[in-house]
Design a protein around this motif. Structure first.
Motif, mmCIF file in Angstrom:
data_model
loop_
_atom_site.group_PDB
_atom_site.id
_atom_site.type_symbol
_atom_site.label_atom_id
_atom_site.label_comp_id
_atom_site.label_asym_id
_atom_site.label_seq_id
_atom_site.Cartn_x
_atom_site.Cartn_y
_atom_site.Cartn_z
ATOM 1 N N LYS A 270 9.469 -7.299 -2.071
ATOM 2 C CA LYS A 270 9.437 -6.876 -3.090
ATOM 3 C C LYS A 270 7.624 -6.050 -3.084
ATOM 4 O O LYS A 270 8.088 -4.601 -3.843
ATOM 5 N N ASN A 271 7.294 -5.831 -1.828
ATOM 6 C CA ASN A 271 6.272 -4.400 -1.635
ATOM 7 C C ASN A 271 6.993 -2.906 -1.346
ATOM 8 O O ASN A 271 5.868 -2.326 -0.811
ATOM 9 N N TRP A 272 8.037 -3.525 -0.406
ATOM 10 C CA TRP A 272 8.938 -2.303 -0.382
ATOM 11 C C TRP A 272 8.743 -0.848 -0.750
ATOM 12 O O TRP A 272 8.467 -0.096 -0.848
ATOM 13 N N GLU A 273 9.134 -1.261 -1.899
ATOM 14 C CA GLU A 273 8.723 0.023 -3.276
ATOM 15 C C GLU A 273 7.590 1.045 -3.046
ATOM 16 O O GLU A 273 7.618 1.987 -3.030
ATOM 17 N N ALA A 274 6.431 0.452 -2.801
ATOM 18 C CA ALA A 274 5.181 0.232 -3.371
ATOM 19 C C ALA A 274 4.610 1.322 -2.208
ATOM 20 O O ALA A 274 3.368 2.239 -1.963
ATOM 21 N N ILE A 275 5.192 0.373 -0.914
ATOM 22 C CA ILE A 275 4.978 1.034 0.645
ATOM 23 C C ILE A 275 5.622 2.149 0.478
ATOM 24 O O ILE A 275 4.471 3.636 1.013
ATOM 25 N N GLU A 276 6.462 2.885 -0.230
ATOM 26 C CA GLU A 276 7.405 4.149 -0.068
ATOM 27 C C GLU A 276 6.543 5.134 -0.569
ATOM 28 O O GLU A 276 6.680 6.075 -0.435
ATOM 29 N N GLU A 277 6.361 4.649 -2.360
ATOM 30 C CA GLU A 277 5.675 5.656 -2.928
ATOM 31 C C GLU A 277 4.363 6.096 -2.009
ATOM 32 O O GLU A 277 3.756 6.946 -2.538
ATOM 33 N N ALA A 278 3.365 4.706 -1.556
ATOM 34 C CA ALA A 278 1.913 4.849 -0.620
ATOM 35 C C ALA A 278 2.468 6.166 0.381
ATOM 36 O O ALA A 278 2.018 6.816 0.219
ATOM 37 N N VAL A 279 3.351 6.466 1.078
ATOM 38 C CA VAL A 279 3.768 6.680 1.859
ATOM 39 C C VAL A 279 3.759 7.987 1.063
ATOM 40 O O VAL A 279 3.248 9.219 2.375
ATOM 41 N N THR A 280 4.735 8.363 -0.078
ATOM 42 C CA THR A 280 5.087 9.321 -0.208
ATOM 43 C C THR A 280 4.053 10.224 -0.887
ATOM 44 O O THR A 280 3.668 11.306 -0.393
ATOM 45 N N ASP A 281 3.259 9.234 -1.501
ATOM 46 C CA ASP A 281 1.601 10.142 -1.769
ATOM 47 C C ASP A 281 1.320 10.173 -0.519
ATOM 48 O O ASP A 281 0.388 11.624 -1.071
ATOM 49 N N SER A 282 0.865 10.444 0.393
ATOM 50 C CA SER A 282 0.164 10.694 1.950
ATOM 51 C C SER A 282 0.825 11.664 2.445
ATOM 52 O O SER A 282 0.450 12.196 2.399
ATOM 53 N N GLU A 283 2.359 11.618 1.789
ATOM 54 C CA GLU A 283 2.814 13.304 2.602
ATOM 55 C C GLU A 283 2.394 13.705 2.019
ATOM 56 O O GLU A 283 1.904 15.036 1.828
ATOM 57 N N ASN A 284 2.279 13.929 0.139
ATOM 58 C CA ASN A 284 1.816 15.700 -0.543
ATOM 59 C C ASN A 284 0.783 15.074 -0.524
ATOM 60 O O ASN A 284 -0.215 17.014 -0.590
ATOM 61 N N ASN A 285 -0.234 14.138 -0.411
ATOM 62 C CA ASN A 285 -1.705 14.726 -0.026
ATOM 63 C C ASN A 285 -2.125 15.339 0.954
ATOM 64 O O ASN A 285 -2.837 16.649 1.083
ATOM 65 N N LEU A 286 -1.275 15.708 1.929
ATOM 66 C CA LEU A 286 -1.469 15.542 3.110
ATOM 67 C C LEU A 286 -0.574 17.653 3.432
ATOM 68 O O LEU A 286 -2.149 18.366 4.365
ATOM 69 N N ASP A 287 0.476 17.286 2.644
ATOM 70 C CA ASP A 287 0.323 18.850 2.700
ATOM 71 C C ASP A 287 -0.228 19.645 1.413
ATOM 72 O O ASP A 287 -0.282 20.802 2.062
ATOM 73 N N ASN A 288 -0.686 19.254 0.607
ATOM 74 C CA ASN A 288 -1.981 19.463 0.000
ATOM 75 C C ASN A 288 -3.129 19.890 0.470
ATOM 76 O O ASN A 288 -3.317 21.168 0.177
ATOM 77 N N ALA A 289 -3.487 19.147 1.530
ATOM 78 C CA ALA A 289 -4.832 19.345 2.304
ATOM 79 C C ALA A 289 -4.650 20.796 2.967
ATOM 80 O O ALA A 289 -5.464 21.682 3.329
ATOM 81 N N GLU A 290 -3.422 20.613 3.565
ATOM 82 C CA GLU A 290 -3.306 21.534 5.370
ATOM 83 C C GLU A 290 -2.404 22.932 3.820
ATOM 84 O O GLU A 290 -2.880 23.750 4.758
ATOM 85 N N HIS A 291 -2.317 22.836 3.037
ATOM 86 C CA HIS A 291 -2.339 24.188 2.719
ATOM 87 C C HIS A 291 -3.881 24.749 1.363
ATOM 88 O O HIS A 291 -3.505 25.873 2.175
ATOM 89 N N GLU A 292 -4.527 23.712 1.243
ATOM 90 C CA GLU A 292 -5.832 24.559 1.079
ATOM 91 C C GLU A 292 -6.798 24.664 2.305
ATOM 92 O O GLU A 292 -7.257 25.900 2.372
ATOM 93 N N ILE A 293 -6.387 24.291 3.372
ATOM 94 C CA ILE A 293 -7.269 24.626 4.634
ATOM 95 C C ILE A 293 -6.863 26.542 4.918
ATOM 96 O O ILE A 293 -7.221 27.256 5.382
#
Length: 281
Positions: free
Chosen positions: A184-207
């Motif tokens: 049941k938690n597969w979709e939530a974990i997949e969404e959390a992984v996507t959010d981490s990727e987006n946040n990491l891209d934003n942080a690298e872009h700000e740097i």
């Protein structure tokens, strides 16, 4: 016999005195030798006292500036105003200057009675002071405003966010690999992984943005020419005669339009007058 005996006793006394005085003299000489050595060695001791101690014996280097290991991330923003005698020549020189130090963002120039040129350029920060010195050769400096924006704190925070997102992304990826598709938690974990990727891209872009702002200094430069003295302006009298002729032609044009109406009014005037007198009687 008495005389001989007296001479023999006198000679024995001299020998005994010489033997007794010899050790005393030897001892005195031995005592004098260290004193001579001390006296002879005293100048060298004074010279050694005058010489400064070697650097190796000191605790570290003296009067050496401390080298700063941490660099400040500064964004330079410079506003300059110059006055030049020949704007066309200055424009050619400034184009070569831009090619040498950086690139141009925007530019505008007007070549009229009061010519001026304004431009906004970006140059490498390590060449800023060299560029400012060269700009002084293109005209007379009227005003200067140099400001800096410190991005050091922002860079530290962005690196913290980037490292945190990397750890979070790794943890969520591991959790995603350990979770089955039927969970049941597969979709939530997949969404959390996507959010981490987006946040990491934003942080690298700000740097990257901070590094780019620090790398390139922004210069806003204005060039103007001296205000010319007032000149005697002789009007063009021919324009007055041309104006009069234009007015005359304009009146003639309207008169031509009015002629048919005037003829019609003249034709209708007499019949209308007779009708008016008839009704009056």
């Amino acid at each position: 016999m008495v005389f001989i005996l007296f001479a023999f006793l006198l000679q024995c006394g001299k020998e005994s005195n010489s033997e007794s005085t010899a050790p005393v003299e030897a001892e005195m000489r031995s005592m004098d030798m260290p004193m001579e050595k001390k006296v002879a060695a005293s100048p060298s001791v004074s010279q050694e006292a005058k010489e400064p101690p070697s650097v190796e014996n000191q605790l570290g280097q003296v009067f050496v500036p401390i080298q700063l290991t941490a660099e400040r991330l500064l964004e330079y923003q410079v506003q300059l105003s110059y006055q030049t005698q020949d704007l066309i020549k200055t424009r050619k020189d400034i184009l070569g200057f831009i090619t040498k130090y950086g690139y141009i963002e925007s530019s505008s120039a007007v070549n009229t009675d009061s010519p001026y040129m304004s431009l906004r350029i970006h140059i490498r920060s390590e060449k800023l002071y060299e560029a400012l010195i060269e700009l002084d050769t293109y005209g007379v400096l009227l005003s200067e405003d140099i400001a800096t924006v410190d991005h050091t704190e922002g860079m530290v925070w962005q690196k913290v966010k980037s490292n945190r997102e990397k750890i979070r992304f790794t943890r969520r990826s591991n959790a995603n690999n350990q979770t089955s598709a039927n969970s049941k938690n597969w979709e939530a974990i997949e969404e959390a992984v996507t959010d981490s990727e987006n946040n990491l891209d934003n942080a690298e872009h700000e740097i990257w943005k901070i590094k780019d702002k620090v790398k390139w200094a922004t210069l806003s430069i204005q060039f103007s020419s001296p205000i010319p003295a007032d000149k005697i302006q002789v009007p063009t009298y021919r324009n007055a005669f041309v104006g009069i002729l234009n007015v005359f032609l304009e009146l003639t044009y309207y008169l031509i339009w009015m002629i048919p109406f005037l003829l019609l009014a003249a034709i209708l005037y007499f019949p209308l007058q007779k009708v008016y007198l008839y009704f009056k009687k």
